[in-house]
Design a protein around this motif. Structure first.
Motif, PDB file in Angstrom:
ATOM      1  N   LYS A   1       0.913  -1.257   0.163  1.00 11.37           N
ATOM      2  CA  LYS A   1       0.149   0.113  -0.004  1.00 11.37           C
ATOM      3  C   LYS A   1       0.660   1.246  -0.086  1.00 11.37           C
ATOM      4  N   SER A   2       2.326   1.069  -0.140  1.00 11.03           N
ATOM      5  CA  SER A   2       3.090   2.192   0.099  1.00 11.03           C
ATOM      6  C   SER A   2       2.962   2.995   1.346  1.00 11.03           C
ATOM      7  N   HIS A   3       2.557   2.383   2.392  1.00 12.19           N
ATOM      8  CA  HIS A   3       2.551   2.936   3.826  1.00 12.19           C
ATOM      9  C   HIS A   3       3.875   2.567   4.339  1.00 12.19           C
ATOM     10  N   LEU A   4       4.890   1.970   3.701  1.00 11.88           N
ATOM     11  CA  LEU A   4       6.266   1.630   4.154  1.00 11.88           C
ATOM     12  C   LEU A   4       7.159   1.485   2.885  1.00 11.88           C
ATOM     13  N   SER A   5       8.362   1.929   3.094  1.00 15.21           N
ATOM     14  CA  SER A   5       9.443   1.773   1.935  1.00 15.21           C
ATOM     15  C   SER A   5       9.763   0.323   1.573  1.00 15.21           C
ATOM     16  N   PRO A   6      10.019  -0.301   0.537  1.00 12.99           N
ATOM     17  CA  PRO A   6       9.996  -1.712   0.132  1.00 12.99           C
ATOM     18  C   PRO A   6      11.300  -2.586   1.146  1.00 12.99           C
ATOM     19  N   VAL A   7      11.514  -2.180   2.280  1.00 12.90           N
ATOM     20  CA  VAL A   7      12.430  -2.898   3.098  1.00 12.90           C
ATOM     21  C   VAL A   7      11.762  -3.356   4.183  1.00 12.90           C
ATOM     22  N   LEU A   8      11.790  -4.906   4.175  1.00 13.44           N
ATOM     23  CA  LEU A   8      10.968  -5.534   5.303  1.00 13.44           C
ATOM     24  C   LEU A   8      12.174  -5.926   6.598  1.00 13.44           C
ATOM     25  N   LYS A   9      11.625  -5.604   7.504  1.00 18.87           N
ATOM     26  CA  LYS A   9      12.727  -5.765   8.772  1.00 18.87           C
ATOM     27  C   LYS A   9      12.639  -6.957   9.285  1.00 18.87           C
ATOM     28  N   VAL A  10      13.351  -7.995   9.652  1.00 16.84           N
ATOM     29  CA  VAL A  10      13.378  -9.177  10.234  1.00 16.84           C
ATOM     30  C   VAL A  10      14.457  -9.401  11.438  1.00 16.84           C
TER      31      VAL A  10
ATOM     32  N   ILE B   1      10.817  -6.475  -2.949  1.00 16.79           N
ATOM     33  CA  ILE B   1      10.981  -6.226  -1.467  1.00 16.79           C
ATOM     34  C   ILE B   1      12.440  -6.616  -1.028  1.00 16.79           C
ATOM     35  N   SER B   2      13.155  -5.727  -0.214  1.00 14.53           N
ATOM     36  CA  SER B   2      14.340  -6.060   0.077  1.00 14.53           C
ATOM     37  C   SER B   2      14.438  -6.381   1.726  1.00 14.53           C
ATOM     38  N   ILE B   3      15.345  -7.138   2.070  1.00 18.60           N
ATOM     39  CA  ILE B   3      15.151  -7.625   3.622  1.00 18.60           C
ATOM     40  C   ILE B   3      16.378  -7.080   4.352  1.00 18.60           C
ATOM     41  N   GLN B   4      16.089  -6.556   5.564  1.00 21.81           N
ATOM     42  CA  GLN B   4      16.948  -5.841   6.425  1.00 21.81           C
ATOM     43  C   GLN B   4      16.825  -6.481   7.731  1.00 21.81           C
ATOM     44  N   ILE B   5      17.936  -6.998   8.321  1.00 16.64           N
ATOM     45  CA  ILE B   5      18.048  -7.719   9.567  1.00 16.64           C
ATOM     46  C   ILE B   5      18.134  -6.394  10.692  1.00 16.64           C
ATOM     47  N   ASP B   6      16.992  -6.486  11.624  1.00 17.81           N
ATOM     48  CA  ASP B   6      16.833  -5.783  12.742  1.00 17.81           C
ATOM     49  C   ASP B   6      17.074  -6.353  13.903  1.00 17.81           C
ATOM     50  N   GLU B   7      18.417  -5.914  14.397  1.00 19.36           N
ATOM     51  CA  GLU B   7      18.904  -6.419  15.595  1.00 19.36           C
ATOM     52  C   GLU B   7      17.980  -6.628  16.786  1.00 19.36           C
ATOM     53  N   LYS B   8      17.201  -5.480  16.980  1.00 13.74           N
ATOM     54  CA  LYS B   8      16.336  -5.372  18.160  1.00 13.74           C
ATOM     55  C   LYS B   8      15.374  -6.476  18.125  1.00 13.74           C
ATOM     56  N   ARG B   9      15.208  -7.184  17.072  1.00 11.90           N
ATOM     57  CA  ARG B   9      14.310  -8.257  17.126  1.00 11.90           C
ATOM     58  C   ARG B   9      14.949  -9.715  17.614  1.00 11.90           C
ATOM     59  N   ASN B  10      16.117  -9.457  17.729  1.00  8.77           N
ATOM     60  CA  ASN B  10      17.081 -10.644  18.376  1.00  8.77           C
ATOM     61  C   ASN B  10      16.628 -10.994  19.770  1.00  8.77           C
ATOM     62  N   ARG B  11      16.709 -12.101  20.409  1.00 10.58           N
ATOM     63  CA  ARG B  11      16.391 -12.411  21.683  1.00 10.58           C
ATOM     64  C   ARG B  11      17.557 -12.773  22.615  1.00 10.58           C
ATOM     65  N   PRO B  12      17.545 -12.634  23.868  1.00  6.22           N
ATOM     66  CA  PRO B  12      18.753 -12.818  24.469  1.00  6.22           C
ATOM     67  C   PRO B  12      18.921 -14.466  24.621  1.00  6.22           C
ATOM     68  N   ALA B  13      17.990 -15.217  24.182  1.00  6.57           N
ATOM     69  CA  ALA B  13      18.341 -16.704  24.150  1.00  6.57           C
ATOM     70  C   ALA B  13      17.363 -16.990  23.122  1.00  6.57           C
ATOM     71  N   GLU B  14      17.742 -17.896  21.949  1.00  4.38           N
ATOM     72  CA  GLU B  14      17.027 -18.345  20.737  1.00  4.38           C
ATOM     73  C   GLU B  14      17.084 -19.661  20.788  1.00  4.38           C
ATOM     74  N   ILE B  15      15.821 -20.199  20.104  1.00  2.55           N
ATOM     75  CA  ILE B  15      15.917 -21.809  20.368  1.00  2.55           C
ATOM     76  C   ILE B  15      15.970 -22.151  18.664  1.00  2.55           C
ATOM     77  N   PRO B  16      17.050 -22.728  18.234  1.00  2.00           N
ATOM     78  CA  PRO B  16      17.441 -22.848  16.584  1.00  2.00           C
ATOM     79  C   PRO B  16      16.348 -23.726  16.138  1.00  2.00           C
ATOM     80  N   ILE B  17      15.948 -24.530  16.809  1.00  2.00           N
ATOM     81  CA  ILE B  17      14.955 -25.688  16.046  1.00  2.00           C
ATOM     82  C   ILE B  17      13.716 -26.144  17.093  1.00  2.00           C
ATOM     83  N   LEU B  18      12.605 -26.170  16.533  1.00  2.37           N
ATOM     84  CA  LEU B  18      11.567 -26.812  17.382  1.00  2.37           C
ATOM     85  C   LEU B  18      10.651 -27.401  16.232  1.00  2.37           C
TER      86      LEU B  18
END
Ligand code: GDD
Length: 321
Positions: free
Chosen positions: A199-208, A265-282
């Motif tokens: 909807k062009s409400h955001l620039s085409p950069v997806l934060k993940v 859409i391009s992808i950008q890593i957003d460090e703030k979305r990372n967690r103090p402990a991550e479960i690699p696989i469930l």
């Protein structure tokens, strides 16, 4: 049959209410007075909503005694693993206390009420890929405050079954998503951004955040069918995994979502979305659930992701009007 659902206005709670109504049962639901009723809007005339705080034992006890339910599905909980790291006290207090209160009430009731406690695979914690799909016997070693709160609820349920014979099912749902899930969880976080970019409400950069973790993702509509199947056929005191028994990386899910959009859409890593402990696989083994109930998942991940993206597109359109 009288059925009480805690957390009825939440994401899974509202789908569960629809599923229980299909069976012709009378549905009562508990949620907080401050919660939005958007998820239950279309069934609000068929259910009775009661505004209560499940952490308040006196209040909730009075309510449950008055309703006199045959079955209780306990879904009310704070449910974001990511948010639990910044709100550990609230998370553990709320989730643990709510489960303890309901088990205490049932223990003292004079009629046989069956309760299903909605747990989470987050209680298993970190496992090696070769130890998946996880079976229910696996030790509970959670690495998030949310996982601790759910492990504690699961253990309480076991204790109440062993000590007092409470008729309880310990359901351990793995990741699930679908239309109506709020942001704060990965699929709505990604789908809502794609809809805004379209909807062009955001620039085409997806934060993940972390794209390498793998999750066993089900459609919420399959998960609530598993809840009702377990309520009908599960063995009291037992734990059951609810999952597809397949793990995909978040990157794979992101690629499917992006392929459903015509936007580049391009992808950008957003460090703030990372967690103090991550479960690699469930990823879970679902054979115990299938054997006990005959349940089978019906909705493939591609359909779930498509429906979820469409939900966000429609939501933006409605908000624009
Ligand atoms: N939330 C979120 N947002 N997660 C992201 C993002 C993002 O933008 N980008 C990557 N991730 C990664 C997370 O780091 C995690 O590895 C994975 O995506 C899944 O995150 P969530 O959707 O928040 O799910 P979860 O696995 O932590 O917990 C969910 O599943 C549990 C069952 O396993 C929640 O729904 C829990 O309530 C549920 O019990």
């Amino acid at each position: 049959m009288k059925v009480l659902i805690t957390g009825i206005a939440g994401f899974a709670g509202s789908y569960l209410a629809e599923e229980v109504l299909k069976k012709g049962d009378e549905v009562f639901g508990i949620c907080l007075a401050c919660e939005s009723l958007e998820n239950v809007a279309k069934i609000k005339k068929q259910i009775r909503i009661l505004h209560e705080d499940i952490t308040d034992l006196d209040q909730i006890s009075r309510r449950v005694k008055k309703i006199n339910p045959d079955q209780i599905y306990h879904l009310a909980a704070l449910s974001s693993v990511g948010e639990s790291f910044s709100k550990p006290v609230e998370m553990i207090e709320n989730n643990f206390r709510g489960t303890l209160n309901l088990l205490e009430i049932i223990r003292k009731l004079k009629w046989p009420t069956r309760i299903l406690i909605a747990g989470s695979c987050d209680m298993y914690g970190i496992v090696k890929p070769e130890e998946t799909p996880i079976k229910e016997e696996r030790s509970l070693l959670p690495v998030s405050p949310y996982g601790v709160s759910k492990a504690a609820g699961d253990l309480l349920a076991y204790q109440y079954f062993k000590s007092y014979g409470v008729n309880v099912i310990r359901a351990r749902a793995f990741n699930h998503t679908g239309p109506g899930q709020r942001t704060g969880f990965v699929i709505p976080d990604l789908a809502s951004q794609i809809a805004r970019i379209e909807k062009s409400h955001l620039s085409p950069v997806l934060k993940v955040g972390n794209l390498s973790s793998q999750r066993d993702l089900s459609d919420v509509r399959d998960v609530v069918r598993a809840y009702t199947a377990l309520m009908a056929k599960g063995k009291a005191g037992e734990a059951y995994n609810i999952c597809m028994q397949k793990a995909y990386s978040i990157e794979h899910m992101l690629n499917i979502l992006c392929s459903l959009s015509k936007k580049r859409i391009s992808i950008q890593i957003d460090e703030k979305r990372n967690r103090p402990a991550e479960i690699p696989i469930l990823s879970g083994n679902n054979s115990k659930l299938k054997k006990a109930t005959g349940w089978k998942p019906k909705i493939p991940i591609e359909k779930t992701l498509e429906d979820t993206l469409d939900y966000w597109r429609k939501k933006l359109m409605t908000n624009d009007e």
